[in-house]
Motif scaffolding. Structure first.
Motif, PDB file in Angstrom:
ATOM      1  N   ALA A 164       0.829  -1.207   0.000  1.00  0.00           N
ATOM      2  CA  ALA A 164       0.000   0.000   0.000  1.00  0.00           C
ATOM      3  C   ALA A 164       0.864   1.258   0.000  1.00  0.00           C
ATOM      4  CB  ALA A 164      -0.927  -0.007   1.214  1.00  0.00           C
ATOM      5  N   ASP A 165       1.919   1.252   0.786  1.00  0.00           N
ATOM      6  CA  ASP A 165       2.797   2.421   0.841  1.00  0.00           C
ATOM      7  C   ASP A 165       3.526   2.611  -0.481  1.00  0.00           C
ATOM      8  OD1 ASP A 165       2.071   2.867   3.466  1.00  0.00           O
ATOM      9  OD2 ASP A 165       3.748   1.721   4.279  1.00  0.00           O
ATOM     10  N   TYR A 166       3.972   1.506  -1.077  1.00  0.00           N
ATOM     11  CA  TYR A 166       4.688   1.599  -2.345  1.00  0.00           C
ATOM     12  C   TYR A 166       3.759   2.105  -3.448  1.00  0.00           C
ATOM     13  CZ  TYR A 166       7.560   0.386  -6.354  1.00  0.00           C
ATOM     14  OH  TYR A 166       8.282   0.441  -7.512  1.00  0.00           O
ATOM     15  N   ILE A 167       2.550   1.578  -3.491  1.00  0.00           N
ATOM     16  CA  ILE A 167       1.583   2.014  -4.502  1.00  0.00           C
ATOM     17  C   ILE A 167       1.269   3.495  -4.330  1.00  0.00           C
ATOM     18  CG2 ILE A 167      -0.828   1.792  -5.233  1.00  0.00           C
ATOM     19  CD1 ILE A 167      -0.547  -1.232  -4.750  1.00  0.00           C
ATOM     20  N   ASP A 168       1.099   3.944  -3.088  1.00  0.00           N
ATOM     21  CA  ASP A 168       0.831   5.368  -2.852  1.00  0.00           C
ATOM     22  C   ASP A 168       1.963   6.239  -3.386  1.00  0.00           C
ATOM     23  OD1 ASP A 168      -1.595   4.938  -1.666  1.00  0.00           O
ATOM     24  OD2 ASP A 168      -0.864   5.102   0.404  1.00  0.00           O
ATOM     25  N   SER A 169       3.192   5.784  -3.245  1.00  0.00           N
ATOM     26  CA  SER A 169       4.331   6.567  -3.720  1.00  0.00           C
ATOM     27  C   SER A 169       4.389   6.632  -5.243  1.00  0.00           C
ATOM     28  CB  SER A 169       5.640   5.986  -3.172  1.00  0.00           C
ATOM     29  OG  SER A 169       5.952   4.740  -3.782  1.00  0.00           O
ATOM     30  N   GLU A 170       3.832   5.619  -5.902  1.00  0.00           N
ATOM     31  CA  GLU A 170       3.865   5.558  -7.362  1.00  0.00           C
ATOM     32  C   GLU A 170       2.600   6.112  -8.011  1.00  0.00           C
ATOM     33  OE1 GLU A 170       6.276   4.697  -9.349  1.00  0.00           O
ATOM     34  OE2 GLU A 170       7.691   4.074  -7.794  1.00  0.00           O
ATOM     35  N   LEU A 171       1.562   6.359  -7.226  1.00  0.00           N
ATOM     36  CA  LEU A 171       0.268   6.766  -7.784  1.00  0.00           C
ATOM     37  C   LEU A 171       0.340   8.003  -8.685  1.00  0.00           C
ATOM     38  CD1 LEU A 171      -2.682   6.337  -5.241  1.00  0.00           C
ATOM     39  CD2 LEU A 171      -2.605   5.670  -7.650  1.00  0.00           C
ATOM     40  N   PRO A 172       1.037   9.075  -8.291  1.00  0.00           N
ATOM     41  CA  PRO A 172       1.069  10.247  -9.175  1.00  0.00           C
ATOM     42  C   PRO A 172       1.594   9.926 -10.573  1.00  0.00           C
ATOM     43  CG  PRO A 172       1.837  10.834  -6.988  1.00  0.00           C
ATOM     44  CD  PRO A 172       1.716   9.345  -7.010  1.00  0.00           C
ATOM     45  N   GLY A 173       2.672   9.153 -10.653  1.00  0.00           N
ATOM     46  CA  GLY A 173       3.224   8.792 -11.956  1.00  0.00           C
ATOM     47  C   GLY A 173       2.294   7.899 -12.759  1.00  0.00           C
ATOM     48  N   LEU A 174       1.612   6.997 -12.088  1.00  0.00           N
ATOM     49  CA  LEU A 174       0.649   6.126 -12.766  1.00  0.00           C
ATOM     50  C   LEU A 174      -0.502   6.945 -13.331  1.00  0.00           C
ATOM     51  CD1 LEU A 174       0.482   3.237 -10.113  1.00  0.00           C
ATOM     52  CD2 LEU A 174       1.803   3.252 -12.243  1.00  0.00           C
ATOM     53  N   ARG A 175      -0.988   7.884 -12.538  1.00  0.00           N
ATOM     54  CA  ARG A 175      -2.094   8.726 -13.006  1.00  0.00           C
ATOM     55  C   ARG A 175      -1.670   9.593 -14.187  1.00  0.00           C
ATOM     56  NH1 ARG A 175      -3.683  10.144  -6.892  1.00  0.00           N
ATOM     57  NH2 ARG A 175      -5.370   8.619  -6.589  1.00  0.00           N
ATOM     58  N   ARG A 176      -0.481  10.152 -14.114  1.00  0.00           N
ATOM     59  CA  ARG A 176      -0.022  11.024 -15.213  1.00  0.00           C
ATOM     60  C   ARG A 176       0.047  10.236 -16.517  1.00  0.00           C
ATOM     61  NH1 ARG A 176       5.404  14.658 -15.148  1.00  0.00           N
ATOM     62  NH2 ARG A 176       6.180  12.831 -14.050  1.00  0.00           N
ATOM     63  N   TYR A 177       0.566   9.005 -16.456  1.00  0.00           N
ATOM     64  CA  TYR A 177       0.653   8.189 -17.661  1.00  0.00           C
ATOM     65  C   TYR A 177      -0.723   7.815 -18.183  1.00  0.00           C
ATOM     66  CZ  TYR A 177       1.098   4.160 -20.656  1.00  0.00           C
ATOM     67  OH  TYR A 177       0.969   3.287 -21.714  1.00  0.00           O
ATOM     68  N   ALA A 178      -1.594   7.323 -17.320  1.00  0.00           N
ATOM     69  CA  ALA A 178      -2.905   6.868 -17.767  1.00  0.00           C
ATOM     70  C   ALA A 178      -3.755   8.023 -18.289  1.00  0.00           C
ATOM     71  CB  ALA A 178      -3.624   6.154 -16.631  1.00  0.00           C
ATOM     72  N   ARG A 179      -3.629   9.189 -17.685  1.00  0.00           N
ATOM     73  CA  ARG A 179      -4.367  10.359 -18.187  1.00  0.00           C
ATOM     74  C   ARG A 179      -3.896  10.742 -19.579  1.00  0.00           C
ATOM     75  NH1 ARG A 179      -4.412  14.432 -12.895  1.00  0.00           N
ATOM     76  NH2 ARG A 179      -5.380  12.968 -11.423  1.00  0.00           N
ATOM     77  N   ALA A 180      -2.584  10.773 -19.770  1.00  0.00           N
ATOM     78  CA  ALA A 180      -2.057  11.120 -21.090  1.00  0.00           C
ATOM     79  C   ALA A 180      -2.456  10.072 -22.125  1.00  0.00           C
ATOM     80  CB  ALA A 180      -0.537  11.251 -21.031  1.00  0.00           C
ATOM     81  N   ALA A 181      -2.495   8.813 -21.724  1.00  0.00           N
ATOM     82  CA  ALA A 181      -2.831   7.730 -22.657  1.00  0.00           C
ATOM     83  C   ALA A 181      -4.293   7.748 -23.073  1.00  0.00           C
ATOM     84  CB  ALA A 181      -2.495   6.375 -22.039  1.00  0.00           C
ATOM     85  N   THR A 182      -5.141   8.407 -22.270  1.00  0.00           N
ATOM     86  CA  THR A 182      -6.567   8.479 -22.596  1.00  0.00           C
ATOM     87  C   THR A 182      -7.026   9.890 -22.939  1.00  0.00           C
ATOM     88  OG1 THR A 182      -7.151   8.782 -20.261  1.00  0.00           O
ATOM     89  CG2 THR A 182      -7.114   6.515 -21.110  1.00  0.00           C
ATOM     90  N   GLY A 183      -6.221  10.888 -22.579  1.00  0.00           N
ATOM     91  CA  GLY A 183      -6.612  12.269 -22.825  1.00  0.00           C
ATOM     92  C   GLY A 183      -7.709  12.749 -21.904  1.00  0.00           C
ATOM     93  N   CYS A 184      -7.876  12.074 -20.766  1.00  0.00           N
ATOM     94  CA  CYS A 184      -8.978  12.416 -19.863  1.00  0.00           C
ATOM     95  C   CYS A 184      -8.576  12.083 -18.429  1.00  0.00           C
ATOM     96  CB  CYS A 184     -10.235  11.635 -20.257  1.00  0.00           C
ATOM     97  SG  CYS A 184     -11.639  11.869 -19.155  1.00  0.00           S
ATOM     98  N   GLN A 185      -8.732  13.038 -17.537  1.00  0.00           N
ATOM     99  CA  GLN A 185      -8.390  12.775 -16.144  1.00  0.00           C
ATOM    100  C   GLN A 185      -9.245  11.668 -15.546  1.00  0.00           C
ATOM    101  OE1 GLN A 185      -9.650  15.621 -13.244  1.00  0.00           O
ATOM    102  NE2 GLN A 185      -9.069  14.260 -11.584  1.00  0.00           N
TER     103      GLN A 185
END
Length: 245
Positions: A4-25
Motif C-alpha cells: 500500500a505504501d509503495y503504490i501510494d508513492s507511485e500513484l502520481p506517476g501512474l495517473r499522469r501516464y494513464a491520463r495522457a494515454a486516454t486524454g482524460c483525467q
C-alpha cells in the motif's frame, strides 16, 4: 515497504501516464484504479516493482482498445512513446510492456522530433512567465512543424490574445507572477474553444491527487524536449480525433 505504501508513492506517476494515454483525467484515474485491484487482493503477489504496476495498466488499456469499458485509449505506438518520455521507463522496459522492439520505440521517439508528417501544423499559444522556458517551448514546437502564435507570462494578456488568434493547443505554466494563476487563464481559454492544454509545472504532485478538475496532460519542470514533443503529439492527436473536430 508495504504494498500500500509503495503504490501510494507511485500513484502520481501512474495517473499522469494513464491520463495522457486516454486524454482524460477521469478515465485515466479510473484505469489506474482498475489496474491496482490485483495488488489489493488477498492473493496479491508477494513482491512488487514499478514495472508490475505499469504492466497492469497496459493490460487494462489494451483491453479497452478492443471495445473495452474505457474509451479514447491511445494506440500502441503512442503509448510506447509515453511510457518512455512521460513514465520514464527505459526503451527495454517499454518494449517488454508493449510487445514492440527497443529499436521500434527508439525510432518512434526520433520521428517525434520532426512531428508527424501526415498531420497539419497546429497553432500553439504559450503561457509562461520565464522567458528562457517560453523560448525553449517555442523552439520545440516549431521544430515539430507547428506555429507558435504567441507567448506571454500575463494571464489577462493570454486571454485577450487567444480570443483574437484562436489557438489549437495551449502550453501553460500553472503559476504566473501576475494577478492570476496560469491554470485559471488556460482553463478559461480551453473552455472557450474546446482545445487541449498541456500544463507544465515544477510541482506536479499537487495536480495528481485524483481530485476533480485536475489536468489530463501534465509535464514536470525541468522538462526534457522529448517529453514535450510526445505530449504535444498526443494532445493534438486526441483533439483532432474527436467527432466534428
Amino acid at each position: 515497504m508495504k504494498h500500500a505504501d509503495y503504490i501510494d508513492s507511485e500513484l502520481p506517476g501512474l495517473r499522469r501516464y494513464a491520463r495522457a494515454a486516454t486524454g482524460c483525467q477521469e478515465t485515466g484515474d479510473a484505469i489506474v484504479k482498475e489496474a491496482l485491484k490485483p495488488f489489493e487482493a488477498d492473493n496479491a503477489p508477494s513482491s512488487l516493482e514499478r514495472l508490475d504496476l505499469f504492466r497492469s495498466i497496459e493490460q487494462v488499456l489494451a483491453r479497452s482498445g478492443n471495445s473495452g469499458p474505457f474509451e479514447g485509449v491511445a494506440p500502441l505506438p503512442s503509448r510506447a512513446q509515453l511510457l518512455t518520455s512521460i513514465a520514464g521507463l527505459s526503451a527495454s522496459d517499454a518494449a517488454s510492456l508493449s510487445g514492440m522492439t527497443e529499436s521500434e520505440i527508439r525510432n518512434l521517439l526520433e520521428t517525434s522530433r520532426s512531428g508527424d508528417a501526415s498531420s497539419d501544423p497546429a497553432d500553439i499559444f504559450i503561457i509562461e512567465d520565464e522567458p528562457m522556458i517560453a523560448a525553449h517551448l517555442a523552439e520545440i514546437a516549431r521544430e515539430m512543424g507547428h506555429n507558435v502564435i504567441g507567448t506571454t507570462g500575463i494571464a489577462s494578456d493570454a486571454i485577450r490574445a487567444c480570443r483574437e488568434r484562436r489557438p489549437d493547443l495551449l502550453l501553460s505554466d500553472v503559476m504566473l507572477g501576475d494577478e492570476r494563476r496560469g491554470a485559471d487563464a488556460a482553463h478559461d481559454i480551453a473552455s472557450m474553444y474546446g482545445i487541449p492544454v498541456i500544463f507544465i509545472t515544477a510541482f506536479p504532485q499537487s495536480l495528481l491527487r485524483g481530485e476533480k478538475g485536475e489536468p489530463a496532460y501534465l509535464i514536470e519542470k525541468p522538462f526534457r524536449a522529448d517529453s514535450v514533443r510526445v505530449m504535444i503529439s498526443r494532445a493534438l492527436g486526441k483533439s483532432r480525433s474527436r467527432p466534428g473536430a
